[in-house]
Design an enzyme around this catalytic site. Sequence first.
Site, PDB file in Angstrom:
ATOM      1  N   ASN A 175      31.712  44.365  45.114  1.00 19.38           N
ATOM      2  CA  ASN A 175      31.574  43.013  44.548  1.00 19.38           C
ATOM      3  C   ASN A 175      32.946  42.140  44.854  1.00 19.38           C
ATOM      4  O   ASN A 175      32.878  40.919  45.061  1.00 19.38           O
ATOM      5  CB  ASN A 175      31.022  42.777  43.290  1.00 19.38           C
ATOM      6  CG  ASN A 175      31.178  41.637  42.741  1.00 19.38           C
ATOM      7  OD1 ASN A 175      30.487  40.506  42.989  1.00 19.38           O
ATOM      8  ND2 ASN A 175      32.258  41.229  42.107  1.00 19.38           N
TER       9      ASN A 175
ATOM     10  N   TYR B 192      36.707  34.752  55.584  1.00 21.18           N
ATOM     11  CA  TYR B 192      35.506  34.986  54.522  1.00 21.18           C
ATOM     12  C   TYR B 192      34.145  35.235  55.545  1.00 21.18           C
ATOM     13  O   TYR B 192      33.700  36.206  55.136  1.00 21.18           O
ATOM     14  CB  TYR B 192      35.447  33.753  53.568  1.00 21.18           C
ATOM     15  CG  TYR B 192      34.406  34.160  52.376  1.00 21.18           C
ATOM     16  CD1 TYR B 192      34.849  34.690  51.335  1.00 21.18           C
ATOM     17  CD2 TYR B 192      33.163  33.616  52.618  1.00 21.18           C
ATOM     18  CE1 TYR B 192      33.997  34.747  50.242  1.00 21.18           C
ATOM     19  CE2 TYR B 192      32.315  33.772  51.474  1.00 21.18           C
ATOM     20  CZ  TYR B 192      32.777  34.430  50.182  1.00 21.18           C
ATOM     21  OH  TYR B 192      31.940  34.570  49.276  1.00 21.18           O
TER      22      TYR B 192
HETATM   23  N1  LIG Z   1      30.494  32.312  43.628  1.00 22.74           N
HETATM   24  C1  LIG Z   1      29.605  32.299  45.041  1.00 22.74           C
HETATM   25  O1  LIG Z   1      29.139  31.217  45.091  1.00 22.74           O
HETATM   26  C2  LIG Z   1      29.363  33.454  45.967  1.00 22.74           C
HETATM   27  C3  LIG Z   1      28.530  33.400  46.708  1.00 22.74           C
HETATM   28  C4  LIG Z   1      28.399  34.360  47.887  1.00 22.74           C
HETATM   29  C5  LIG Z   1      29.074  35.341  47.467  1.00 22.74           C
HETATM   30  N2  LIG Z   1      29.909  35.495  46.609  1.00 22.74           N
HETATM   31  C6  LIG Z   1      30.661  36.823  46.524  1.00 22.74           C
HETATM   32  O2  LIG Z   1      30.558  37.377  45.157  1.00 22.74           O
HETATM   33  C7  LIG Z   1      31.640  38.106  44.904  1.00 22.74           C
HETATM   34  C8  LIG Z   1      32.120  37.831  43.479  1.00 22.74           C
HETATM   35  O3  LIG Z   1      32.685  36.366  43.470  1.00 22.74           O
HETATM   36  P1  LIG Z   1      32.663  35.548  42.478  1.00 22.74           P
HETATM   37  O4  LIG Z   1      32.107  34.132  42.816  1.00 22.74           O
HETATM   38  O5  LIG Z   1      31.959  36.032  41.305  1.00 22.74           O
HETATM   39  O6  LIG Z   1      34.275  35.385  41.984  1.00 22.74           O
HETATM   40  P2  LIG Z   1      35.244  35.540  41.020  1.00 22.74           P
HETATM   41  O7  LIG Z   1      36.516  34.877  41.579  1.00 22.74           O
HETATM   42  O8  LIG Z   1      34.430  35.018  39.638  1.00 22.74           O
HETATM   43  O9  LIG Z   1      35.306  37.090  40.841  1.00 22.74           O
HETATM   44  C9  LIG Z   1      36.068  38.012  41.657  1.00 22.74           C
HETATM   45  C10 LIG Z   1      36.511  39.064  41.073  1.00 22.74           C
HETATM   46  O10 LIG Z   1      37.079  40.122  41.896  1.00 22.74           O
HETATM   47  C11 LIG Z   1      38.326  40.367  41.509  1.00 22.74           C
HETATM   48  N3  LIG Z   1      39.343  40.759  42.631  1.00 22.74           N
HETATM   49  C12 LIG Z   1      39.730  39.878  43.676  1.00 22.74           C
HETATM   50  N4  LIG Z   1      40.511  40.642  44.518  1.00 22.74           N
HETATM   51  C13 LIG Z   1      40.491  41.903  44.028  1.00 22.74           C
HETATM   52  C14 LIG Z   1      40.996  43.124  44.399  1.00 22.74           C
HETATM   53  N5  LIG Z   1      41.850  42.954  45.789  1.00 22.74           N
HETATM   54  N6  LIG Z   1      40.641  44.335  43.882  1.00 22.74           N
HETATM   55  C15 LIG Z   1      40.067  44.313  43.075  1.00 22.74           C
HETATM   56  N7  LIG Z   1      39.295  43.048  42.354  1.00 22.74           N
HETATM   57  C16 LIG Z   1      39.564  41.865  42.945  1.00 22.74           C
HETATM   58  C17 LIG Z   1      39.085  39.326  40.528  1.00 22.74           C
HETATM   59  O11 LIG Z   1      40.100  39.688  39.845  1.00 22.74           O
HETATM   60  C18 LIG Z   1      37.680  38.637  39.945  1.00 22.74           C
HETATM   61  O12 LIG Z   1      37.515  39.235  38.692  1.00 22.74           O
HETATM   62  C19 LIG Z   1      32.788  37.929  46.058  1.00 22.74           C
HETATM   63  O13 LIG Z   1      32.566  39.061  46.959  1.00 22.74           O
HETATM   64  C20 LIG Z   1      32.261  36.857  46.514  1.00 22.74           C
HETATM   65  O14 LIG Z   1      32.665  36.563  47.968  1.00 22.74           O
HETATM   66  C21 LIG Z   1      30.025  34.816  45.777  1.00 22.74           C
END
Ligand SMILES: NC(=O)c1ccc[n+]([C@@H]2O[C@H](COP(=O)([O-])OP(=O)(O)OC[C@H]3O[C@@H](n4cnc5c(N)ncnc54)[C@H](O)[C@@H]3O)[C@@H](O)[C@H]2O)c1
Length: 263
Positions: free
Chosen positions: A93, A158
């Site tokens: 994730n 991305y």
């Molecule tokens: N929020 C959205 O609308 C959305 C939509 C589609 C997909 N996503 C995907 O869902 C996933 C989570 O996103 P989110 O919105 O919860 O973001 P978020 O920023 O709330 O959480 C992301 C987490 O990943 C951790 N992280 C970042 N880089 C890292 C690394 N190199 N190693 C380990 N941990 C790391 C961060 O510290 C954070 O805790 C991501 O892959 C994102 O692309 C999010």
Amino acid sequence: MQTNLLQNKVALITGGASGIGLAIAEKMFEAGCHLAIADIDLGKAEVAIMSMAEREQQKKIAIQADLSETESIRHMVATCEQSMGPVDILVNNAGFQYVAPIETCDPRQFQKLIEVMLVGPFVATQAVFAQMKERGWGRIINISSINGKMGAPFKAGYCSAKHGIIGLTRVTAMEAADSGVTCNAICPGYVDTPLVRNQLSDLAKSYQLAEGEVLEEVILRHVPQHRLLEAGEIGNLAVYLASDLATGITGQAVNISGGYVMH
Ligand SMILES: NC(=O)c1ccc[n+]([C@@H]2O[C@H](COP(=O)([O-])OP(=O)(O)OC[C@H]3O[C@@H](n4cnc5c(N)ncnc54)[C@H](O)[C@@H]3O)[C@@H](O)[C@H]2O)c1
């Protein structure tokens, strides 16, 4: 959701300290699993673990891991296995966003997006795959995005990573198909998390809009349900895909987007 769907399973969730990963962790813990939250930010991961009520017979640990570093990923899996036993459920994730037009996009940021959101999940999959197949049960859930199915301006790295991980999902599913291990991708639309909130100002610059207009003009107008999703909705889907209810589902890229994407 049934409370015991993941009883006795060991779940490892990368980027589990915030947003979608945290919601998946909470829902999986409610469903009865032992839980490892891995994140680059150990402090946040520890806070997340502590926020979950103690439950008899369910272990929970925080692990520091950088998903752009191969050795860190291998160490993450080994630490989880030493504390709780072999990983049954891996949720890839961890991720971040970077918004810029191609002309000014920093190639190092492009590469970092690919490392964290495509190479990292591959290395993590590699670290758990053999034992899952040998033990005849496993779940690998890759968090892709609707940007894994369609392009979005100013998100070259991305979108490339999120398209790529759907390919990895399909190969993983095929290599595991006769072993009781499934692999699926979840493709969320816009979810109300720090990742979305923090990109609004960069989107405003790239689209030349006022920051207050971005949510409506760039995001919500394309969403038939006209809302941001809640992270817990993604958590519920992940619990389902991780459970025995979803044994026949593999190699899929499942949208959860309020109707934004329908293919
Ligand atoms: N929020 C959205 O609308 C959305 C939509 C589609 C997909 N996503 C995907 O869902 C996933 C989570 O996103 P989110 O919105 O919860 O973001 P978020 O920023 O709330 O959480 C992301 C987490 O990943 C951790 N992280 C970042 N880089 C890292 C690394 N190199 N190693 C380990 N941990 C790391 C961060 O510290 C954070 O805790 C991501 O892959 C994102 O692309 C999010």
